[in-house]
Design a protein around this motif. Structure first.
Motif, PDB file in Angstrom:
ATOM      1  N   THR A   1     -55.323 154.221  37.807  1.00  0.00           N
ATOM      2  CA  THR A   1     -54.481 154.991  38.715  1.00  0.00           C
ATOM      3  C   THR A   1     -54.879 156.455  38.558  1.00  0.00           C
ATOM      4  O   THR A   1     -55.673 156.800  37.682  1.00  0.00           O
ATOM      5  CB  THR A   1     -52.984 154.816  38.393  1.00  0.00           C
ATOM      6  OG1 THR A   1     -52.709 155.432  37.123  1.00  0.00           O
ATOM      7  CG2 THR A   1     -52.579 153.352  38.360  1.00  0.00           C
TER       8      THR A   1
ATOM      9  N   LYS B   1     -50.645 145.025  34.865  1.00  0.00           N
ATOM     10  CA  LYS B   1     -49.485 144.409  35.508  1.00  0.00           C
ATOM     11  C   LYS B   1     -49.643 142.892  35.412  1.00  0.00           C
ATOM     12  O   LYS B   1     -50.656 142.333  35.825  1.00  0.00           O
ATOM     13  CB  LYS B   1     -49.396 144.835  36.975  1.00  0.00           C
ATOM     14  CG  LYS B   1     -48.216 144.256  37.712  1.00  0.00           C
ATOM     15  CD  LYS B   1     -48.170 144.778  39.140  1.00  0.00           C
ATOM     16  CE  LYS B   1     -47.004 144.209  39.912  1.00  0.00           C
ATOM     17  NZ  LYS B   1     -46.987 144.692  41.305  1.00  0.00           N
TER      18      LYS B   1
ATOM     19  N   HIS C   1     -48.097 151.079  31.432  1.00  0.00           N
ATOM     20  CA  HIS C   1     -48.732 152.309  31.906  1.00  0.00           C
ATOM     21  C   HIS C   1     -49.339 153.018  30.702  1.00  0.00           C
ATOM     22  O   HIS C   1     -48.626 153.287  29.731  1.00  0.00           O
ATOM     23  CB  HIS C   1     -47.706 153.251  32.547  1.00  0.00           C
ATOM     24  CG  HIS C   1     -46.974 152.665  33.700  1.00  0.00           C
ATOM     25  ND1 HIS C   1     -47.459 152.706  34.984  1.00  0.00           N
ATOM     26  CD2 HIS C   1     -45.792 152.007  33.762  1.00  0.00           C
ATOM     27  CE1 HIS C   1     -46.593 152.112  35.792  1.00  0.00           C
ATOM     28  NE2 HIS C   1     -45.580 151.677  35.071  1.00  0.00           N
TER      29      HIS C   1
ATOM     30  N   GLY D   1     -48.121 154.665  25.585  1.00  0.00           N
ATOM     31  CA  GLY D   1     -47.852 154.158  26.929  1.00  0.00           C
ATOM     32  C   GLY D   1     -46.373 153.989  27.210  1.00  0.00           C
ATOM     33  O   GLY D   1     -45.504 154.389  26.437  1.00  0.00           O
ATOM     34  N   ARG D   2     -46.128 153.378  28.354  1.00  0.00           N
ATOM     35  CA  ARG D   2     -44.764 153.080  28.800  1.00  0.00           C
ATOM     36  C   ARG D   2     -44.765 151.648  29.314  1.00  0.00           C
ATOM     37  O   ARG D   2     -45.654 151.235  30.056  1.00  0.00           O
ATOM     38  CB  ARG D   2     -44.362 154.046  29.909  1.00  0.00           C
ATOM     39  CG  ARG D   2     -42.953 153.870  30.421  1.00  0.00           C
ATOM     40  CD  ARG D   2     -42.547 155.002  31.382  1.00  0.00           C
ATOM     41  NE  ARG D   2     -43.541 155.328  32.382  1.00  0.00           N
ATOM     42  CZ  ARG D   2     -43.610 154.778  33.595  1.00  0.00           C
ATOM     43  NH1 ARG D   2     -42.733 153.867  33.958  1.00  0.00           N
ATOM     44  NH2 ARG D   2     -44.551 155.141  34.438  1.00  0.00           N
TER      45      ARG D   2
ATOM     46  N   THR E   1     -54.140 154.192  33.311  1.00  0.00           N
ATOM     47  CA  THR E   1     -54.514 152.785  33.468  1.00  0.00           C
ATOM     48  C   THR E   1     -53.236 151.959  33.460  1.00  0.00           C
ATOM     49  O   THR E   1     -52.301 152.254  32.731  1.00  0.00           O
ATOM     50  CB  THR E   1     -55.427 152.346  32.300  1.00  0.00           C
ATOM     51  OG1 THR E   1     -56.575 153.191  32.279  1.00  0.00           O
ATOM     52  CG2 THR E   1     -55.874 150.909  32.455  1.00  0.00           C
ATOM     53  N   ARG E   2     -53.223 150.920  34.297  1.00  0.00           N
ATOM     54  CA  ARG E   2     -52.030 150.077  34.397  1.00  0.00           C
ATOM     55  C   ARG E   2     -52.417 148.612  34.258  1.00  0.00           C
ATOM     56  O   ARG E   2     -53.346 148.134  34.903  1.00  0.00           O
ATOM     57  CB  ARG E   2     -51.339 150.308  35.732  1.00  0.00           C
ATOM     58  CG  ARG E   2     -50.144 149.386  35.931  1.00  0.00           C
ATOM     59  CD  ARG E   2     -49.344 149.675  37.177  1.00  0.00           C
ATOM     60  NE  ARG E   2     -50.198 149.715  38.346  1.00  0.00           N
ATOM     61  CZ  ARG E   2     -49.933 150.461  39.414  1.00  0.00           C
ATOM     62  NH1 ARG E   2     -48.875 151.225  39.465  1.00  0.00           N
ATOM     63  NH2 ARG E   2     -50.747 150.445  40.448  1.00  0.00           N
TER      64      ARG E   2
ATOM     65  N   THR F   1     -47.105 149.217  22.764  1.00  0.00           N
ATOM     66  CA  THR F   1     -47.114 150.233  23.819  1.00  0.00           C
ATOM     67  C   THR F   1     -46.912 151.617  23.217  1.00  0.00           C
ATOM     68  O   THR F   1     -47.604 152.572  23.577  1.00  0.00           O
ATOM     69  CB  THR F   1     -46.014 149.933  24.855  1.00  0.00           C
ATOM     70  OG1 THR F   1     -46.281 148.659  25.446  1.00  0.00           O
ATOM     71  CG2 THR F   1     -45.968 151.000  25.934  1.00  0.00           C
TER      72      THR F   1
ATOM     73  N   GLU G   1     -42.645 148.602  31.277  1.00  0.00           N
ATOM     74  CA  GLU G   1     -41.532 148.211  32.150  1.00  0.00           C
ATOM     75  C   GLU G   1     -41.487 146.694  32.204  1.00  0.00           C
ATOM     76  O   GLU G   1     -42.512 146.048  32.401  1.00  0.00           O
ATOM     77  CB  GLU G   1     -41.746 148.721  33.572  1.00  0.00           C
ATOM     78  CG  GLU G   1     -41.692 150.208  33.748  1.00  0.00           C
ATOM     79  CD  GLU G   1     -41.938 150.559  35.211  1.00  0.00           C
ATOM     80  OE1 GLU G   1     -41.043 150.302  36.036  1.00  0.00           O
ATOM     81  OE2 GLU G   1     -43.036 151.074  35.499  1.00  0.00           O
TER      82      GLU G   1
ATOM     83  N   ILE H   1     -45.167 145.704  33.384  1.00  0.00           N
ATOM     84  CA  ILE H   1     -46.105 146.758  33.760  1.00  0.00           C
ATOM     85  C   ILE H   1     -46.284 147.682  32.568  1.00  0.00           C
ATOM     86  O   ILE H   1     -45.315 148.262  32.064  1.00  0.00           O
ATOM     87  CB  ILE H   1     -45.617 147.565  34.980  1.00  0.00           C
ATOM     88  CG1 ILE H   1     -45.345 146.630  36.153  1.00  0.00           C
ATOM     89  CG2 ILE H   1     -46.648 148.633  35.352  1.00  0.00           C
ATOM     90  CD1 ILE H   1     -44.664 147.301  37.335  1.00  0.00           C
TER      91      ILE H   1
END
Length: 163
Positions: A96, A103, A152, A135-136, A100-101, A130, A138, A150
């Protein structure tokens, strides 16, 4: 080498630690690792996994990030396989503008993420990993509507070494 002279011994390192110091392997490791993981999970025949990997996203991962991403994916796919009663699951690793993501989603029975956090060791492990890579995470789900995880990873995050 002169007769009787001894060759110096190569430095011995823990194999898992040693590979973390080779930056170029990260992209190939993450992509091949995800593909192998999906293939292994797919072989059970109970859940069909689809994988899409953006090579640009993979190339941006530092070695510790790649290791954590692979382990988070392993836990999420295992949870899907064991608990979701899904027919299909999707794994997407993409770049992104901000990082980086990863999912991972399925079409299964879903769950209540708030209630699950109190009892699910896997979700706690993913949250810890994470945090280790800055990162984050979800977790989006509700009963009878499948689940989506997800991850992130922002650009330029500092990572802690894998413990």
């Amino acid at each position: 080498m002169a007769a009787g002279a001894r060759r110096p011994r190569p430095e011995r390192r823990h194999p898992r630690r040693a590979r973390l110091h080779f930056g170029p392997w990260a992209a190939g490791f993450a992509q091949a690792g995800l593909a192998s993981l999906v293939e292994t999970m797919d072989a059970t025949g109970t859940l069909r996994f689809r994988l899409k990997v953006d090579s640009w996203a993979v190339a941006r991962l530092a070695p510790p990030q790649a290791e954590h991403v692979l382990q988070i994916a392993r836990e999420a796919l295992s949870n899907s396989l064991r608990h979701s009663h899904a027919r299909q699951a999707w794994v997407l690793l993409q770049g992104t503008d901000t990082g980086t993501r990863l999912k991972i989603s399925d079409d299964g029975v879903g769950f209540d993420p708030v209630a699950a956090r109190q009892h699910a060791g896997g979700l706690r492990n993913m949250a810890f990993r994470t945090q280790q890579i800055g990162g984050r995470l979800e977790v989006l789900s509700s009963p009878s509507h499948g689940a989506t995880l997800i991850l992130h990873i922002p650009n330029g995050t500092q990572t802690d070494d894998i413990r």
